[in-house]
Design an enzyme around this catalytic site. Structure first.
Site, PDB file in Angstrom:
ATOM      1  N   TYR A 182       0.861  -1.182   0.000  1.00  0.00           N
ATOM      2  CA  TYR A 182       0.000   0.000   0.000  1.00  0.00           C
ATOM      3  C   TYR A 182       0.900   1.236   0.000  1.00  0.00           C
ATOM      4  O   TYR A 182       1.512   1.583   1.011  1.00  0.00           O
ATOM      5  CB  TYR A 182      -0.904   0.028   1.232  1.00  0.00           C
ATOM      6  CG  TYR A 182      -2.013  -0.995   1.248  1.00  0.00           C
ATOM      7  CD1 TYR A 182      -2.387  -1.701   0.116  1.00  0.00           C
ATOM      8  CD2 TYR A 182      -2.711  -1.252   2.422  1.00  0.00           C
ATOM      9  CE1 TYR A 182      -3.410  -2.639   0.146  1.00  0.00           C
ATOM     10  CE2 TYR A 182      -3.744  -2.187   2.468  1.00  0.00           C
ATOM     11  CZ  TYR A 182      -4.083  -2.867   1.327  1.00  0.00           C
ATOM     12  OH  TYR A 182      -5.096  -3.802   1.368  1.00  0.00           O
ATOM     13  N   GLY A 233     -17.619   1.617  -2.793  1.00  0.00           N
ATOM     14  CA  GLY A 233     -18.295   2.903  -2.874  1.00  0.00           C
ATOM     15  C   GLY A 233     -19.657   2.854  -3.528  1.00  0.00           C
ATOM     16  O   GLY A 233     -20.418   3.826  -3.456  1.00  0.00           O
ATOM     17  N   GLY A 260     -23.588   5.982  -0.790  1.00  0.00           N
ATOM     18  CA  GLY A 260     -24.290   7.254  -0.831  1.00  0.00           C
ATOM     19  C   GLY A 260     -25.035   7.510  -2.117  1.00  0.00           C
ATOM     20  O   GLY A 260     -25.195   6.625  -2.959  1.00  0.00           O
TER      21      GLY A 260
END
Length: 326
Positions: free
Chosen positions: A52, A205, A209
């Site tokens: 990462y 994701g 939302g």
């Protein structure tokens, strides 16, 4: 496993630290704050990888850990994916003779004497899993690793790895847009007494939302098939159906998605990948959500598996270090 953890019980939710890899000072500060907020909220599990940000996630964690007692947190660390200079991945190296080298660099970056759980990022089809796990077990005997895990494996590989050395955790993607582990991995892990670390609970994701047209255009493409042209439009329709349920239940879409994963068993430990303390606190509220069997049925019927367009994660496979499928 509890004795090896000095009595430390893993928190129900872990903090995924992958977003702490693209480090500028703002991201670094936010990452450190998120780790501190996680600790203060009872999260004791930090999940990261040496690839990462080519080690930068580990260095952020090292700064965040200053002043905390070593026995109060649990670090799970993946290794083996190979970075290019631009940050993309080009191969895999889980060769037994290189395992101790990767760990040596990680311990230096983390400023730790040992890793709580060490695991190969993937399995190389050209290297028997027994050899890779056997090499890690030597590091357990030497005191540099406490427990061993595996990531993104099938049930047969999990059994072989566990037969070589007891596996504590298996890390797999699990969300309403990817329920594949329900068929074999979850039953096998439960049979063997292995806990499951679930990443991708909000489907990268997709379940995070509201979707405006601008956001749709911005998220098209990438490497995740769910977001490919022609797929994303269909999947957003499904996400909006789930959003109607979350609105009815007076919670956010991501909270409902996470609560669904949590409802599948106490042995399943989802990760929250964020550098936002606000998002972390929002996610933690899902721990207080109780879903009935009828709730779970309604949620799953809103996203029928046969209507999902595209895979939620590339099925990357490697042989002798090179990608053979992805």
């Amino acid at each position: 496993m509890k004795n090896q953890r000095n009595g430390l019980e893993l928190s129900r939710i872990g903090l995924g630290c992958g977003h702490m890899s693209n480090v500028n000072e703002a991201v670094k500060s936010a990452g450190i704050a998120a780790i501190h907020a996680a600790f203060e909220s009872g999260i004791n599990h930090l999940n990261t990888a040496d690839f990462y940000g080519a080690g930068r996630s580990e260095m952020v964690i090292a700064d965040a850990l200053k002043g905390y007692k070593r026995d109060d947190y649990f670090i799970s660390l993946k290794f083996g994916a190979l970075n290019t200079l631009d940050g993309s991945l080009y191969g895999l190296d889980v060769s037994p003779k290189h395992v101790k080298n990767y760990l040596a660099y990680s311990l230096k970056r983390l400023n730790l004497d040992y890793i709580d759980l060490y695991q190969p990022a993937r399995i190389d089809l050209g290297i028997p899993v027994e050899e890779t796990i056997g090499a890690i077990s030597e590091l357990v005997k030497a005191g540099y690793v406490k427990e061993i895990g595996v990531s993104q494996v099938d049930a047969e590989t999990l059994r072989r790895a566990h037969a070589t050395y007891p596996i504590s955790l298996v890390e797999s993607e699990y969300s309403l847009f990817n329920r594949g582990i329900e068929k074999e991995i979850i039953p096998t892990a439960r049979e063997l007494g292995i806990q499951i670390v679930a990443f991708g609970a909000v489907a990268h994701g997709l379940l995070a939302g509201n979707w405006t047209e601008e956001r749709v255009q911005k998220n098209k493409g990438g490497y995740i098939p769910l977001f490919f042209e022609g797929n994303i439009e269909k999947n957003i329709v499904l996400a909006k159906k789930l959003g109607e349920i979350s609105t009815k239940k007076q919670m956010t879409l991501s909270q409902l998605a996470l609560a669904w994963v949590l409802s599948k068993g106490d042995d399943i430990k989802p990760l929250i990948g964020t550098v936002s303390s606000t998002h972390l606190q929002e996610a933690l509220q899902s721990l207080d959500i109780h879903l009935t069997e009828d709730d779970v049925r309604e949620i799953e019927e809103a996203i029928p598996e046969h209507e999902i367009a595209g895979a939620s994660f590339p099925n990357m496979q490697f042989r002798n270090g090179k990608t053979v499928r992805g």
